[in-house]
Design an enzyme around this catalytic site. Structure first.
Site, PDB file in Angstrom:
ATOM      1  N   GLN A  77     -36.188  -5.964  95.225  1.00  0.00           N
ATOM      2  CA  GLN A  77     -34.769  -6.317  95.188  1.00  0.00           C
ATOM      3  C   GLN A  77     -34.283  -6.727  96.574  1.00  0.00           C
ATOM      4  OE1 GLN A  77     -34.201  -6.166  92.061  1.00  0.00           O
ATOM      5  NE2 GLN A  77     -32.211  -7.150  92.142  1.00  0.00           N
ATOM      6  N   HIS A 133     -34.269 -10.471  97.914  1.00  0.00           N
ATOM      7  CA  HIS A 133     -33.310 -11.479  97.486  1.00  0.00           C
ATOM      8  C   HIS A 133     -32.421 -11.941  98.628  1.00  0.00           C
ATOM      9  CE1 HIS A 133     -33.552 -11.962  93.122  1.00  0.00           C
ATOM     10  NE2 HIS A 133     -33.830 -10.691  93.021  1.00  0.00           N
ATOM     11  N   GLU A 178     -26.467  -2.608  88.789  1.00  0.00           N
ATOM     12  CA  GLU A 178     -26.845  -3.834  88.073  1.00  0.00           C
ATOM     13  C   GLU A 178     -28.164  -3.594  87.333  1.00  0.00           C
ATOM     14  OE1 GLU A 178     -27.909  -8.500  89.172  1.00  0.00           O
ATOM     15  OE2 GLU A 178     -27.941  -6.960  90.734  1.00  0.00           O
ATOM     16  N   HIS A 179     -29.161  -3.107  88.060  1.00  0.00           N
ATOM     17  CA  HIS A 179     -30.455  -2.753  87.478  1.00  0.00           C
ATOM     18  C   HIS A 179     -30.701  -1.272  87.733  1.00  0.00           C
ATOM     19  CE1 HIS A 179     -30.820  -6.922  89.132  1.00  0.00           C
ATOM     20  NE2 HIS A 179     -31.300  -7.187  87.920  1.00  0.00           N
ATOM     21  N   ASP A 204     -36.383  -9.704  85.135  1.00  0.00           N
ATOM     22  CA  ASP A 204     -35.972 -10.927  85.801  1.00  0.00           C
ATOM     23  C   ASP A 204     -36.554 -12.165  85.134  1.00  0.00           C
ATOM     24  OD1 ASP A 204     -34.386  -9.759  87.717  1.00  0.00           O
ATOM     25  OD2 ASP A 204     -35.962  -9.657  89.237  1.00  0.00           O
ATOM     26  N   HIS A 258      11.824 -11.335  63.893  1.00  0.00           N
ATOM     27  CA  HIS A 258      10.521 -11.048  63.271  1.00  0.00           C
ATOM     28  C   HIS A 258      10.730 -10.590  61.827  1.00  0.00           C
ATOM     29  CE1 HIS A 258       9.032 -11.307  67.336  1.00  0.00           C
ATOM     30  NE2 HIS A 258       7.795 -10.983  66.976  1.00  0.00           N
TER      31      HIS A 258
END
Length: 443
Positions: A265, A268, A335-336, A369, A428
């Site tokens: 990770q 990235h 996220e993961h 991924d 209404h």
């Protein structure tokens, strides 16, 4: 290389107090708004010319036209490495298999005799899909954006990816090849906030981009800021922040696996977050040792991996036991999230907040991924506490269709009038009364 946070003292705090103790990257979208606002306004008023100008300014290359010629897509596919093509085809096959099962169907509920409500799922008419460039090439993001849109039944699919100087202003050829594999022929060499603005406002000319209804896909902070700025004019999936992994592990976890996944990770981006949550001192120490060994043998060490692991967003978090570990990962909302513990499936079942959960030693994030079949466009920055990852549902709108007969309306008319008058909205109620000669049937 990576810091430690020890939470083994007193009982863990709750809610935001616990979140404040956990590592997280600084990602100030609000501050970036003022930088992207003039860019978006420029694109709004000057169209493709402004997008091309910003491509030259930010990407270092001036393109003659934003629209990528169809023959360039075909050429990229023809020249694609056969092994990469086979891998992409398998990724597409698995992703399509999973996402096809997500499609919701129309459902009708009979509320009363003569009165029904039908929920019909209608695909968004036109979408703009963003695939980032920059530090890495992401043909997998083409797959993850395009497949759910196609499976939802979206008719108009446009894709933008930044122009690359080394490829004469075209997006990376592997991106183009992935588009060709998926049958997407409307591709634009545009990146950053200007690409989001192009999707939102459209551009004129024979190669112009018609405005879209929805923009999805990850990007840098300026892409996120443009999404926030233009939300309302367009729908968005999320404001993607730096990518992140959290691993909940106990003494049964293999430190070689744990270190490798943290590094995967970190490569990235220097802002990427790698977090290990464990109740084992031994695993923490062994993982730190493995990080030193494995990082030394990696690529992108100084520009990505080391800054990411050493940054405030990454840490080894020590907890008293697995129960506290679960509280921590739920507060973090990764996220993961990998679960590398005894009886990992049962532990994973107890997790409330995560973009995607990877169970056991043989389901690393890297699998998700590319080839698990799941989607890797996921909520970041703790947004997994309230948001979902990209799916077929992201491209569908549920529309309620109300169908009542005269008798069915008459049966409930007095309740409608009563509630309308209780809210001081007499018109209404009058809309109901008008249908019965201003005398509502009493039941």
């Amino acid at each position: 290389m990576i810091s430690r946070i020890d939470l083994r003292g007193e009982a863990l705090p709750e809610g935001s107090s616990l979140r404040d103790l956990l590592p997280r990257a600084e990602f100030d979208v609000e501050a970036a708004l003022e930088k992207v606002r003039p860019i978006c306004e420029d694109v709004r008023h000057h169209g493709a010319a402004a997008v091309i100008d910003y491509g030259e300014k930010f990407d270092g290359v001036r393109v003659p036209s934003l629209r990528v010629p169809v023959e360039e897509l075909s050429r990229a596919l023809d020249e694609l490495d056969p092994a990469v093509r086979a891998a992409l085809e398998e990724s597409i096959r698995r992703t399509r298999l999973v996402h096809r099962e997500q499609r919701r169907t129309t459902h009708t509920t009979q509320v009363v005799p003569g009165g029904t409500v039908t929920e019909k799922w209608i695909p968004v008419e036109r979408v703009g899909l963003y695939v980032p460039g920059g530090r890495a090439v992401y043909p997998s993001s083409v797959v993850m954006n395009v497949v759910p849109a196609q499976e939802a039944g979206v008719e108009g699919v446009a894709l933008a990816s930044p122009p690359q100087k080394e490829f004469d202003g075209l997006p990376h050829p592997t991106i183009l090849a992935a588009c060709a594999l998926l049958g997407v022929d409307e591709v634009y060499a545009a990146g950053g906030a200007q690409a989001v603005a192009m999707f939102a406002y459209g551009t004129e000319g024979p190669d112009g981009c018609a405005p879209v209804n929805l923009v999805t896909g990850p990007g840098n902070i300026y892409v996120a800021a443009a999404k926030r700025l233009l939300k309302g004019r367009i729908g968005i999936d999320a404001e993607a922040g730096p990518t992140e992994i959290a691993i909940l592990a106990d003494s049964t976890a293999d430190p070689v696996h744990v270190a490798a996944d943290l590094i995967s990770q970190a490569e990235h981006d220097p802002m990427a977050a790698s977090v290990l949550v464990t109740d084992s001192d031994e695993l923490a120490e062994a993982t730190e040792a493995e990080l030193k060994t494995q990082v030394a043998a990696s690529k992108h060490i100084d520009d990505r991996i080391v800054p990411a692991l050493a940054g405030r967003q990454s840490a080894i978090v020590l907890v008293r036991d697995l129960a506290d570990g679960l509280k921590v990962v739920d507060a973090y909302g990764a996220e993961h999230l990998e679960i590398q513990t005894r009886d990992a499936a049962a532990v994973a079942d107890r997790v409330r907040n995560a973009g995607a959960i990877f169970v056991g030693p043989w389901a690393p994030v890297s699998l998700g991924d590319y080839c698990a079949g799941s989607n890797h466009v996921l909520p970041t920055g703790g947004c997994a506490c309230h948001s979902s990852g990209l799916s077929v549902q992201s491209f569908l709108r549920g529309v309620h269709i109300v169908d009542y007969t005269r008798d069915a309306l008459a049966d409930v008319a007095h309740h409608v009038v009563t509630l309308a008058e209780a809210e001081d909205l007499p018109a209404h109620g009058a809309a109901i009364k008008a249908r019965f000669g201003w005398k509502v049937p009493q039941r």
